[in-house]
Each structure stands twice: as structure tokens, then as C-alpha cells.
Design an enzyme around this catalytic site. Structure first.
Site, PDB file in Angstrom:
ATOM      1  NE  ARG A 269      -4.130  -1.920   1.789  1.00  0.00           N
ATOM      2  CZ  ARG A 269      -4.158  -2.940   2.644  1.00  0.00           C
ATOM      3  NH1 ARG A 269      -3.329  -2.956   3.665  1.00  0.00           N
ATOM      4  NH2 ARG A 269      -5.005  -3.917   2.486  1.00  0.00           N
TER       5      ARG A 269
ATOM      6  CE  LYS B 264      -0.538  13.595 -15.235  1.00  0.00           C
ATOM      7  NZ  LYS B 264      -0.889  13.931 -16.623  1.00  0.00           N
TER       8      LYS B 264
ATOM      9  CD  GLU C 143       7.130  15.354 -23.348  1.00  0.00           C
ATOM     10  OE1 GLU C 143       6.458  16.331 -22.986  1.00  0.00           O
ATOM     11  OE2 GLU C 143       6.628  14.228 -23.586  1.00  0.00           O
TER      12      GLU C 143
ATOM     13  CE  LYS D  78       5.380  17.082 -14.703  1.00  0.00           C
ATOM     14  NZ  LYS D  78       5.472  15.829 -15.411  1.00  0.00           N
TER      15      LYS D  78
ATOM     16  CD  GLU E 120      -3.705  16.179 -16.295  1.00  0.00           C
ATOM     17  OE1 GLU E 120      -2.570  15.731 -16.101  1.00  0.00           O
ATOM     18  OE2 GLU E 120      -4.466  15.759 -17.180  1.00  0.00           O
TER      19      GLU E 120
ATOM     20  NE  ARG F 209       0.808  16.837 -13.405  1.00  0.00           N
ATOM     21  CZ  ARG F 209       1.293  15.946 -12.576  1.00  0.00           C
ATOM     22  NH1 ARG F 209       0.911  15.931 -11.310  1.00  0.00           N
ATOM     23  NH2 ARG F 209       2.184  15.060 -12.979  1.00  0.00           N
TER      24      ARG F 209
ATOM     25  CG  ASN G  23      -2.080  16.292 -20.469  1.00  0.00           C
ATOM     26  OD1 ASN G  23      -1.160  15.553 -20.154  1.00  0.00           O
ATOM     27  ND2 ASN G  23      -3.105  16.531 -19.669  1.00  0.00           N
TER      28      ASN G  23
ATOM     29  CG  HIS H 154       1.114  14.697 -24.155  1.00  0.00           C
ATOM     30  ND1 HIS H 154       1.847  15.835 -24.371  1.00  0.00           N
ATOM     31  CD2 HIS H 154       1.931  13.862 -23.468  1.00  0.00           C
ATOM     32  CE1 HIS H 154       3.054  15.703 -23.831  1.00  0.00           C
ATOM     33  NE2 HIS H 154       3.122  14.513 -23.278  1.00  0.00           N
TER      34      HIS H 154
ATOM     35  CG  HIS I 130      -1.035   9.748 -25.466  1.00  0.00           C
ATOM     36  ND1 HIS I 130      -1.629  10.003 -24.251  1.00  0.00           N
ATOM     37  CD2 HIS I 130       0.290   9.740 -25.214  1.00  0.00           C
ATOM     38  CE1 HIS I 130      -0.706  10.159 -23.323  1.00  0.00           C
ATOM     39  NE2 HIS I 130       0.473  10.012 -23.883  1.00  0.00           N
TER      40      HIS I 130
ATOM     41  CG  HIS J  73       5.917   9.656 -25.110  1.00  0.00           C
ATOM     42  ND1 HIS J  73       4.551   9.531 -25.088  1.00  0.00           N
ATOM     43  CD2 HIS J  73       6.210  10.705 -24.308  1.00  0.00           C
ATOM     44  CE1 HIS J  73       4.034  10.467 -24.292  1.00  0.00           C
ATOM     45  NE2 HIS J  73       5.030  11.184 -23.818  1.00  0.00           N
TER      46      HIS J  73
HETATM   47  N1  LIG Z   1       4.798  10.134 -15.727  1.00  0.00           N
HETATM   48  C1  LIG Z   1       4.772  11.175 -16.526  1.00  0.00           C
HETATM   49  O1  LIG Z   1       4.419  12.288 -16.133  1.00  0.00           O
HETATM   50  C2  LIG Z   1       5.219  10.993 -17.946  1.00  0.00           C
HETATM   51  C3  LIG Z   1       5.462  12.126 -18.730  1.00  0.00           C
HETATM   52  C4  LIG Z   1       5.955  11.918 -20.019  1.00  0.00           C
HETATM   53  C5  LIG Z   1       6.199  10.637 -20.496  1.00  0.00           C
HETATM   54  N2  LIG Z   1       5.938   9.569 -19.696  1.00  0.00           N
HETATM   55  C6  LIG Z   1       6.204   8.211 -20.151  1.00  0.00           C
HETATM   56  O2  LIG Z   1       7.599   8.074 -20.375  1.00  0.00           O
HETATM   57  C7  LIG Z   1       7.818   7.021 -21.292  1.00  0.00           C
HETATM   58  C8  LIG Z   1       8.899   7.423 -22.262  1.00  0.00           C
HETATM   59  O3  LIG Z   1      10.070   7.688 -21.537  1.00  0.00           O
HETATM   60  P1  LIG Z   1      11.502   7.703 -22.253  1.00  0.00           P
HETATM   61  O4  LIG Z   1      11.414   8.473 -23.508  1.00  0.00           O
HETATM   62  O5  LIG Z   1      12.464   8.099 -21.222  1.00  0.00           O
HETATM   63  O6  LIG Z   1      11.662   6.200 -22.734  1.00  0.00           O
HETATM   64  P2  LIG Z   1      12.444   4.924 -22.158  1.00  0.00           P
HETATM   65  O7  LIG Z   1      12.362   4.844 -20.699  1.00  0.00           O
HETATM   66  O8  LIG Z   1      11.950   3.788 -22.957  1.00  0.00           O
HETATM   67  O9  LIG Z   1      13.947   5.224 -22.579  1.00  0.00           O
HETATM   68  C9  LIG Z   1      14.283   5.317 -23.932  1.00  0.00           C
HETATM   69  C10 LIG Z   1      15.436   4.380 -24.300  1.00  0.00           C
HETATM   70  O10 LIG Z   1      16.656   4.945 -23.826  1.00  0.00           O
HETATM   71  C11 LIG Z   1      17.368   3.986 -23.056  1.00  0.00           C
HETATM   72  N3  LIG Z   1      18.119   4.762 -22.063  1.00  0.00           N
HETATM   73  C12 LIG Z   1      17.630   5.360 -20.963  1.00  0.00           C
HETATM   74  N4  LIG Z   1      18.583   6.109 -20.402  1.00  0.00           N
HETATM   75  C13 LIG Z   1      19.706   5.967 -21.154  1.00  0.00           C
HETATM   76  C14 LIG Z   1      21.009   6.522 -21.088  1.00  0.00           C
HETATM   77  N5  LIG Z   1      21.352   7.410 -20.166  1.00  0.00           N
HETATM   78  N6  LIG Z   1      21.915   6.122 -22.030  1.00  0.00           N
HETATM   79  C15 LIG Z   1      21.556   5.256 -23.010  1.00  0.00           C
HETATM   80  N7  LIG Z   1      20.330   4.726 -23.135  1.00  0.00           N
HETATM   81  C16 LIG Z   1      19.405   5.087 -22.213  1.00  0.00           C
HETATM   82  C17 LIG Z   1      16.321   3.057 -22.521  1.00  0.00           C
HETATM   83  O11 LIG Z   1      16.866   1.807 -22.219  1.00  0.00           O
HETATM   84  C18 LIG Z   1      15.362   2.982 -23.697  1.00  0.00           C
HETATM   85  O12 LIG Z   1      15.832   2.082 -24.641  1.00  0.00           O
HETATM   86  C19 LIG Z   1       6.484   6.731 -21.938  1.00  0.00           C
HETATM   87  O13 LIG Z   1       5.999   5.513 -21.459  1.00  0.00           O
HETATM   88  C20 LIG Z   1       5.600   7.881 -21.475  1.00  0.00           C
HETATM   89  O14 LIG Z   1       4.259   7.506 -21.338  1.00  0.00           O
HETATM   90  C21 LIG Z   1       5.459   9.742 -18.440  1.00  0.00           C
END
Ligand SMILES: NC(=O)c1ccc[n+]([C@@H]2O[C@H](COP(=O)([O-])OP(=O)(O)OC[C@H]3O[C@@H](n4cnc5c(N)ncnc54)[C@H](O)[C@@H]3O)[C@@H](O)[C@H]2O)c1
Length: 375
Positions: free
Chosen positions: A125, A147, A189, A231, A241, A245, A249, A252, A256, A270
Site C-alpha cells: 500500500r 504520475k 518535452e 514542472k 490536473e 497541469r 498535455n 499529447h 498518444h 513518445h
Molecule cells: N509520468 C509522466 O508524467 C510521464 C510524462 C511523459 C512521459 N511519460 C512516459 O515516459 C515514457 C517514455 O520515456 P523515455 O522516452 O524516457 O523512454 P524509455 O524509458 O523507454 O527510454 C528510452 C530508451 O533509452 C534507453 N536509455 C535510458 N537512459 C539511457 C542513457 N542514459 N543512455 C543510453 N540509453 C538510455 C532506454 O533503455 C530505452 O531504450 C512513456 O511511457 C511515457 O508515457 C510519463
């Protein structure tokens, strides 16, 4: 602003936490975490790419401060953010015999942060967790704000929780190993903050964005700090949100849907989808007479200048619209879109009818079709 690290605070009452951003932080992670850990033991969740590159530095940074770490390594990629991996992760963490005071450490990009964060929200929890973002996208966006989510058949991020970390450590040195395409996707972003609320920052990015993307560490540090500050401010004002906030998006709802059309994989990352979505939001705003055409053109030009995707690829207007209707932000059947009056002036609109949206999307498809014929 140059050198060293900076501490920012996300003000959320008794759930407030620090964001530390700067250089060389992984090696000092133990010292940084000590203040927030309730036990000198953590479970580090990471992916195989990041483990190879940065786990050793983090693990020795923890050991240096006398913090024991157990490591769980997941496969890289969006596919890991599903129920099956979530279940296995939870079972694996429980099998380590954790206690309520054991913290999780999410070392990786948004995928690891969202997944480990949701595991932290759910296990016993609620466990504390620390975000250690290693992609530009995660450093400027996903690691801050609490999030957490996984993707399900019905769509992306549809099962999750608002659950804040106890600390965020953004070590910009980790960006040096990030593949250029991933860095660029994260850059979308960064631009988002300029586009939604700060024209002067967009001007700064027009001047400095290309060098930042190419590898200038000081510019990256400044952009990460500025983005985290924005942020943190937005999240503190509207954690769940209900208002401002939602501006985060921007791009997005379109993005999406495009991501889903492309199958959530390497075909369209993404951040790339968000960049296209932001262009669509500007084009639609200009088309509806809400925003100067020149501003939409300027945004496109900047994306082209840094090398972001600006072409939609083959899209089917009806199928995209159907996907947009499944968005979490649909309210009383109306798609809620973030549009812009100008660069730095985004707003929430529930006024765009399905008919207008369909016409806009069909137009985009037609433009593409004629562009393809012309080549
Ligand atoms: N929670 C939120 O507020 C929020 C906001 C925006 C996006 N997201 C989510 O984030 C995700 C995308 O995140 P992302 O773009 O970081 O993708 P990811 O986590 O898949 O990373 C991208 C790639 O880079 C590699 N990688 C990571 N760090 C590295 C480094 N320092 N050196 C070499 N390789 C590295 C990873 O292994 C992966 O292959 C999506 O699922 C999206 O929905 C969440």
C-alpha cells in the site's frame, strides 16, 4: 547558471520533495538519498541498457554511503510498461523480503520511472521511491510530478496512480550516453514548456536548441533546470490536473493517438509523437483563427532546425479520431484539446467539435497525400 548542482523543491505539503539536477550526481546518490531514506536499503529497478551504462556508478554511490542495494533489471522499451512486467516486478520485489520502509529507486527513462513508481504506489500500500531519470524526457518531465502508470490494451497509461517520489536526482552526465534520437525525442518535452507558458524560453531555444541537442552539457543543464522548475511550479499548483497541469498535455492527445497508430514502438517514439502533436495543435489553432499562422510556422521551423520529425506519415483520420476519443481527458463525450493563442499561450479547449476535428485531420492526410505525389 553554470556548473555544480541545483536543488529545486516541489511544494506539496507533507508530500513535498527535492529535485537535484546537475553533474556527477550518480556517484553521490547515497549522500543525496540519505536524508530521505527510512532504511539503509533500497531496491534499484532499471532496464538492461541503463544497467550496462550507469548502474555501477549508482551502486557504488549508494555503497559509499552505506546503503545496501538489490537490483532488478527489466527489458528496455515501452513494451515493459505492461501488466505482465508489472506483475513480475511486484512479485520479484516482494520476494526480496522488503519492508514498508524499504525504498525503490527507479534508474532509467520514463518507462522505468512510470513502472517502478506504480509498483511503489501499490506494494504494501505504498513504498517510498526515488526517481533517478536518465533520459532527457524523464529528467524534464516524467520523473517529476508523481504520475505513474502502465499501458493496457485499451490505451496508454490507463492504469496508474498519482504517487509522488521522495526525491528526484537528475544527473545530466547520463545524457551523454543517450542515443541522439532519444535525446531529440526528449527535447520535444523541453520545447513544450516554451510553447505552453514561456515565449522567452522558446526564443532561447531557437538560439540554443541546436547546440543543446548536439551535446553542449551546460545548455542541457540549463534546459533541464528550467524545465524542472516549470514542472515543479505547475505540479505544486495543481497536483491532480484539475486545471493548469492539463496544459502539460499539450500535443499529447494527438500524440498518444499517433503513437497508438504506430504501435507504441521504435516506429514513433513518445517524444516524437508529442512533437508532431504539438505541431498539429498549432496548425489547428491557426486554422481556427485562434493563433497567428506565422507562430505555427515558427514552431515547425524550429523543429526542422533541430531535426525533429515534422511529417505525419500515413494517417487515417477516422481511426485517429477514434483513438483520441479514448483519451483519459475526454469529458462528457467532448475531446479536450490544448490549443494555443500564440507561442507561450496555451489554453484548454472543449469547443472543437468532432466535425471540425475530422475535417482538420482529413486535411492533414490530404496534404500528406499531395506531398507524396509531388515527390
Ligand atoms: N509520468 C509522466 O508524467 C510521464 C510524462 C511523459 C512521459 N511519460 C512516459 O515516459 C515514457 C517514455 O520515456 P523515455 O522516452 O524516457 O523512454 P524509455 O524509458 O523507454 O527510454 C528510452 C530508451 O533509452 C534507453 N536509455 C535510458 N537512459 C539511457 C542513457 N542514459 N543512455 C543510453 N540509453 C538510455 C532506454 O533503455 C530505452 O531504450 C512513456 O511511457 C511515457 O508515457 C510519463
Amino acid at each position: 547558471m553554470s556548473g555544480g548542482s541545483a536543488h529545486l523543491r516541489v511544494e506539496l505539503g507533507n508530500r513535498s520533495y527535492d529535485i537535484v539536477a546537475g553533474s556527477g550526481l550518480l556517484a553521490d546518490a547515497g549522500d543525496l538519498m540519505q536524508r530521505v531514506l527510512r532504511q539503509k536499503r533500497v531496491v534499484v529497478v532499471t532496464d538492461a541498457h541503463v544497467a550496462k551504462l550507469h548502474l555501477k556508478t549508482l551502486a557504488s554511490g549508494l555503497a559509499k554511503a552505506g546503503i545496501a542495494s538489490e537490483i532488478l533489471i527489466l527489458p528496455p522499451g515501452e513494451g515493459t510498461k505492461d501488466f505482465a512486467h508489472f506483475e513480475k516486478l511486484c512479485e520479484d520485489i516482494l520476494a526480496l523480503g522488503i519492508e514498508r520502509s524499504t525504498a525503490l529507486v527507479a534508474l532509467g527513462g520514463g518507462v522505468i520511472g512510470d513502472l517502478a513508481g506504480f509498483a511503489a504506489a501499490s506494494l504494501l500500500r505504498g513504498l517510498d521511491y526515488v526517481q533517478v531519470p536518465t533520459t532527457l524526457l524523464a529528467q524534464v518531465d516524467s520523473s517529476v510530478g508523481g504520475k505513474t502508470a502502465i499501458d493496457v490494451k485499451a490505451g496508454k497509461n490507463l492504469v496508474g496512480a498519482f504517487y509522488q517520489p521522495v526525491l528526484v536526482i537528475a544527473d545530466i552526465d547520463t545524457l551523454a550516453t543517450l542515443p541522439p534520437r532519444e535525446l531529440l525525442a526528449g527535447y520535444a518535452e523541453v520545447v513544450k514548456y516554451g510553447l505552453i507558458r514561456d515565449r522567452a524560453f522558446f526564443d532561447w531555444l531557437e538560439q540554443n536548441g541546436a547546440a543543446l541537442v548536439k551535446g553542449d552539457a551546460e545548455l542541457r543543464r540549463q534546459a533541464v533546470l528550467k524545465s524542472c522548475r516549470d514542472k515543479a511550479e505547475i505540479v505544486a499548483a495543481d497536483e491532480r490536473e484539475a486545471g493548469e497541469r492539463a496544459l502539460l498535455n499539450f500535443g499529447h492527445t494527438f500524440g498518444h493517438a499517433l503513437e497508438a497508430e504506430a504501435g507504441f514502438g521504435q516506429a514513433l517514439l513518445h517524444g516524437e509523437a508529442v512533437a508532431l502533436g504539438m505541431l498539429m495543435a498549432f496548425d489547428l489553432s491557426a486554422r481556427l483563427g485562434l493563433c497567428p499562422k506565422e507562430s505555427a510556422r515558427r514552431v515547425r521551423q524550429h523543429f526542422e532546425q533541430v531535426g525533429l520529425k515534422t511529417e505525419l506519415g500515413r494517417i487515417d483520420a477516422d481511426s485517429l479520431l477514434a483513438r483520441m476519443r479514448k483519451d483519459k481527458k475526454v469529458k462528457d463525450g467532448r475531446i479536450s484539446l490544448i490549443l494555443a493563442h500564440d507561442i507561450g499561450q496555451a489554453f484548454i479547449s472543449r469547443e472543437v467539435t468532432d466535425a471540425a476535428l475530422r475535417e482538420f485531420l482529413s486535411q492533414q492526410t490530404k496534404t500528406l497525400a499531395s506531398a507524396t505525389r509531388a515527390h
